[in-house]
Design a protein around this motif. Structure first.
Motif, PDB file in Angstrom:
ATOM      1  N   ARG A 115       9.319  11.074 -10.901  1.00 43.50           N
ATOM      2  CA  ARG A 115       8.556  10.067 -10.179  1.00 43.50           C
ATOM      3  C   ARG A 115       9.301   8.748 -10.220  1.00 43.50           C
ATOM      4  N   TRP A 121       5.683   6.677  -6.732  1.00 43.13           N
ATOM      5  CA  TRP A 121       5.975   7.754  -5.774  1.00 43.13           C
ATOM      6  C   TRP A 121       6.259   9.047  -6.515  1.00 43.13           C
ATOM      7  N   GLN A 159       6.971  11.839  -4.400  1.00 45.24           N
ATOM      8  CA  GLN A 159       7.719  12.584  -3.384  1.00 45.24           C
ATOM      9  C   GLN A 159       8.602  11.641  -2.595  1.00 45.24           C
ATOM     10  N   ILE A 176      13.365   6.638  -0.797  1.00 43.90           N
ATOM     11  CA  ILE A 176      12.881   5.295  -1.135  1.00 43.90           C
ATOM     12  C   ILE A 176      13.897   4.568  -2.016  1.00 43.90           C
ATOM     13  N   GLY A 205      -1.654   0.014   0.834  1.00 47.30           N
ATOM     14  CA  GLY A 205      -2.101   1.218   0.135  1.00 47.30           C
ATOM     15  C   GLY A 205      -3.447   0.999  -0.516  1.00 47.30           C
ATOM     16  N   THR A 221      -0.393   4.429  -5.381  1.00 51.81           N
ATOM     17  CA  THR A 221       0.454   5.608  -5.221  1.00 51.81           C
ATOM     18  C   THR A 221       0.841   5.758  -3.754  1.00 51.81           C
ATOM     19  N   HIS A 222       2.095   6.111  -3.535  1.00 52.04           N
ATOM     20  CA  HIS A 222       2.611   6.297  -2.179  1.00 52.04           C
ATOM     21  C   HIS A 222       2.202   5.189  -1.202  1.00 52.04           C
ATOM     22  N   GLU A 256       2.797   2.224   1.633  1.00 49.48           N
ATOM     23  CA  GLU A 256       3.779   1.982   2.693  1.00 49.48           C
ATOM     24  C   GLU A 256       4.423   0.637   2.421  1.00 49.48           C
TER      25      GLU A 256
END
Ligand code: ADP
Ligand code: MG
Length: 701
Positions: free
Chosen positions: A81, A97, A99, A104, A118, A130-131, A133
């Motif tokens: 991660r 992140w 994934q 990234i 987010g 988490t994740h 943009e």
């Protein structure tokens, strides 16, 4: 005439056969029109930024801006991660992140300004996103051509194929310019002018890509108005048709059955509300037109009694009557109470349900055909074809929710002339919803409980207080009262629910041991005979505690029961909680409803519990319910058969728009009932398009 809205979705840039298939199977989107009428459920103000110090885990998607001061990749292979720390001067927050890490990590830059988008969540006591943009602030500022970013619902299957909300947003961005100057207006010009509505294209554009909140609001107004307006036009048109094409039986006199019941049998005074409703019904049934009336009233407000007196009125005028109930338990209960009321005045009552024996049915069918049977009580079985009445004059439908409009119409076919119809519902329906769902019905309300009832006290406890609750139950039992304890039943996980009930039964059996205490258990897995036996023991006070799943929700009437304990109350919907609570408070004793919940409740869960504790008013509760859940979720409305599949309007929030839309529809129809005037031609055309299969204008006009 072909419209660009009929174009296949694959004509859109970036939508190939695979995406098109997913859109069609998941959302039913096949054409340009389907897509542009797929509306956002939420917006984000892109000009609004939060500071890191303002964030909390309850927030939905938000924007912040700041610099990345540190980032690192940790862990091996699939456990890898990446975390980055964002700082905006008011604090720092971790971005995480799991994934796409390499992608990234290769691009992320330290010490330049980013816009981060987010949802904050709590992890190990700290907030992170988490994740998210990420976009460089400079770039973000460059391409600001819409200020409110729309969000669209998508499904898991869609997300797996990268068709997320952003992807739909991008499709709308490429679709809308193609529609410019190509759309045919769907409202008459005079309406647009008079009500200062946005034209169709601008409305659609601004609902997907709004420049400002003002633009968004006027776009939404236009589309909501239109949606509600056409529904009202349809309902009012049907009502007009019904009232001009069908006569109704006249109940001209009040006769012996009614009078004897009223004078000799009825042991109490009618409430003012009951008298008022009976007057409304008497007027309705003597106009020569068919009555279609919705009778709303809280549980225990005395609707059944009003229905019975209406039936006696029908019988006095030479007609047969029937009651349709949604469940066998309810039909049985009506059968019992009504038999007790009417046998002393020389009437008999018949019962017809799915379990009625074939031999019994035969004699019953004959008695209905020759007119001997005056009162029939039953379930859906009444709609079966062999059931033919000689002269059915009055139909009572209990708990309308579970019967569709189509089913109502089926009853008409059993007669030359449609019988009068009284629909009773204990689920209070907010005015806005009633207007839409039952817009072709007149509405009566019993807004008063019989005298002497003490309002039920509702209390909320969490599991830590269980012993106290048990102590209270013991006290009540010692006073001679009976107790319900209800466990949730959610169809998807019946096994788990059943386990909850079994565990509960075990601990309650320990706290309330035999032979001093006796317990009845009723749940969905039991055979009907077993259920009836357990119920019967409770009714006859042989058991003091009834442990049940929600099968007892409708029906049972046991005035001696004074405590309703609802386990995992947070898992119930509001209207269900209210229905359950209505099982107590039926006698003269003070009654209690105890809501047991876990410690952690969602925001909605808290609102539901708080509402229950604060009010006993079913209408207030249904308003809150409608706001929380949206009308689509209100129990059973999906089966109502009426067009409340709303794409943009919300009956909870758009009551005012609905009122305007209904008034406008009424005004138009009062002048031009067949929509034959040239300026209304567009209305007629849209009605035909929308409800092709239901409308036959040649028949209606
Ligand atoms: P609903 O159908 O609205 O749930 P019911 O008609 O079953 O209510 O009435 C609930 C209880 O109240 C019944 O036991 C009924 O006999 C009683 N009841 C009805 N009307 C009155 C009244 N006016 N005064 C006293 N009790 C009443
Ligand atoms: Mg009832």
């Amino acid at each position: 005439m072909a419209s660009i809205l009929d174009d296949n979705i694959t004509y859109l840039k970036g939508v190939g056969p695979d995406k098109a298939n997913t859109l069609a199977s998941e959302l039913g989107i096949k054409t340009f029109g389907d897509l542009v009428y797929y509306f956002p459920y939420r917006y984000l103000d892109r000009t609004k930024f939060y500071t890191i110090s303002e964030l909390d885990a309850e927030m939905n998607y938000i924007q912040i801006k700041g610099k990345i001061i540190h980032f690192e990749v940790a862990g091996e292979k699939r456990k890898q991660r990446m975390t980055a720390v964002l700082s905006d001067g008011t604090g720092t927050i971790k971005l995480v992140w799991f994934q796409g890490i390499k992608w990234i990590a290769d691009r992320i830059k330290l010490n330049i300004h980013y816009v981060v988008f987010g949802k904050p969540t709590e992890f190990n006591g700290a907030l992170n996103i988490t994740h998210p943009e990420l976009e460089e602030l400079a770039k973000f500022n460059e391409k600001l051509d819409y200020n409110w970013l729309a969000f669209y619902n998508t499904t898991e299957k869609m997300k797996a194929k990268y068709i997320n909300s952003k992807a739909i947003h991008n499709m709308q961005m490429s679709l809308l310019p193609l529609l410019k100057d190509k759309l045919t207006e769907t409202l008459p010009a005079y309406l647009i002018e008079k009500h200062k509505l946005l034209n169709l294209y601008d409305a659609l554009y601004n609902v997907h890509l709004p420049l400002s909140q003002d633009n968004l609001q006027i776009a939404q107004f236009r589309l909501k108005f239109e949606e509600l307006f056409y529904i009202q036009l349809k309902i009012l048109r049907l009502k007009h048709y019904r009232t001009t094409h069908f006569g109704g039986y006249r109940f001209e006199r009040v006769g012996d059955y009614f009078n004897r019941f009223f004078n000799e049998i009825l042991p109490f005074e009618l409430t003012h509300a009951q008298k008022k409703v009976l007057r409304e019904i008497r007027i309705d049934t003597n106009t020569g037109k068919q009555m279609n009336r919705l009778l709303q009233g809280d549980v225990g407000s005395g609707k059944t009694l009003v229905a019975l007196m209406t039936m006696l009125l029908a019988i006095d005028n030479g007609f047969q009557t029937c009651i349709m109930a949604p469940t066998e338990i309810l039909a049985n209960q009506h059968f019992q109470t009504i038999s007790e009321w009417v046998i002393p005045i020389g009437l008999t009552v018949e019962l017809l349900t799915g379990t009625t024996k074939q031999s019994k049915r035969k004699t019953l069918h004959a008695a209905l055909q020759n007119g001997e049977c005056k009162i029939l009580i039953g379930t859906h079985a009444l709609l079966e074809d062999p059931v033919q009445f000689k002269n059915l004059g009055m139909v009572v439908i209990d708990e309308q929710h579970r019967f569709g409009v189509a089913q109502r119409a089926k009853l008409w076919k059993k007669n030359v002339q449609p019988p009068h119809i009284l629909v009773m519902t204990a689920t209070p329906i907010p005015r806005t919803l009633a207007m839409t769902l039952y817009g072709d019905l007149d509405v009566s309300v019993i807004d008063e409980l019989p005298p002497g009832r003490k309002p039920i006290k509702t209390l909320h406890y969490n599991d830590a207080k269980r012993l106290r609750v048990f102590g209270f139950i013991k006290e009540q039992i010692e006073l001679g009262r009976q107790i319900y304890i209800v466990y949730p039943l959610i169809r998807e996980s019946e096994a788990i629910d059943y386990k909850d009930l079994e565990d509960g039964l075990e601990s309650i059996s320990r706290a309330f041991p035999a032979p001093k205490f006796a317990i009845s258990v009723v749940h969905g897995k039991m055979k009907p005979e077993e259920k009836d036996k357990a119920m019967d023991l409770f009714v006859r006070k042989q058991t003091q505690i009834m442990i049940a799943t929600t099968v007892i929700e409708v029906g049972v009437n046991i005035p001696n029961a004074s405590v309703m304990v609802i386990e995992s109350a947070e898992r119930f919907g509001l209207s269900q909680l209210h229905q359950l609570r209505g099982r107590v408070g039926r006698g003269a004793d003070q009654s209690y409803c105890i809501l047991m919940t876990g410690y952690k409740l969602t925001t909605d869960g808290k609102t539901r519990i708080k509402t229950m504790v604060e009010t006993n008013d079913g209408f207030e509760i249904s308003e809150v319910d409608l706001k929380l859940r949206g009308p689509g979720d209100i129990e059973g409305t999906q089966q109502s058969g009426l067009p409340i599949d709303l794409k943009i309007a919300n009956l909870g929030r758009d009551a005012q728009i609905l009122t305007v839309a209904r008034q406008v529809a009424e005004d138009i129809l009062s002048v031009d009932p067949n929509l034959g005037e040239p300026q209304n031609f567009v209305l007629r055309k849209i009605m035909e398009q929308k409800w092709k299969y239901e409308f036959n204008w040649s028949q209606i006009s």
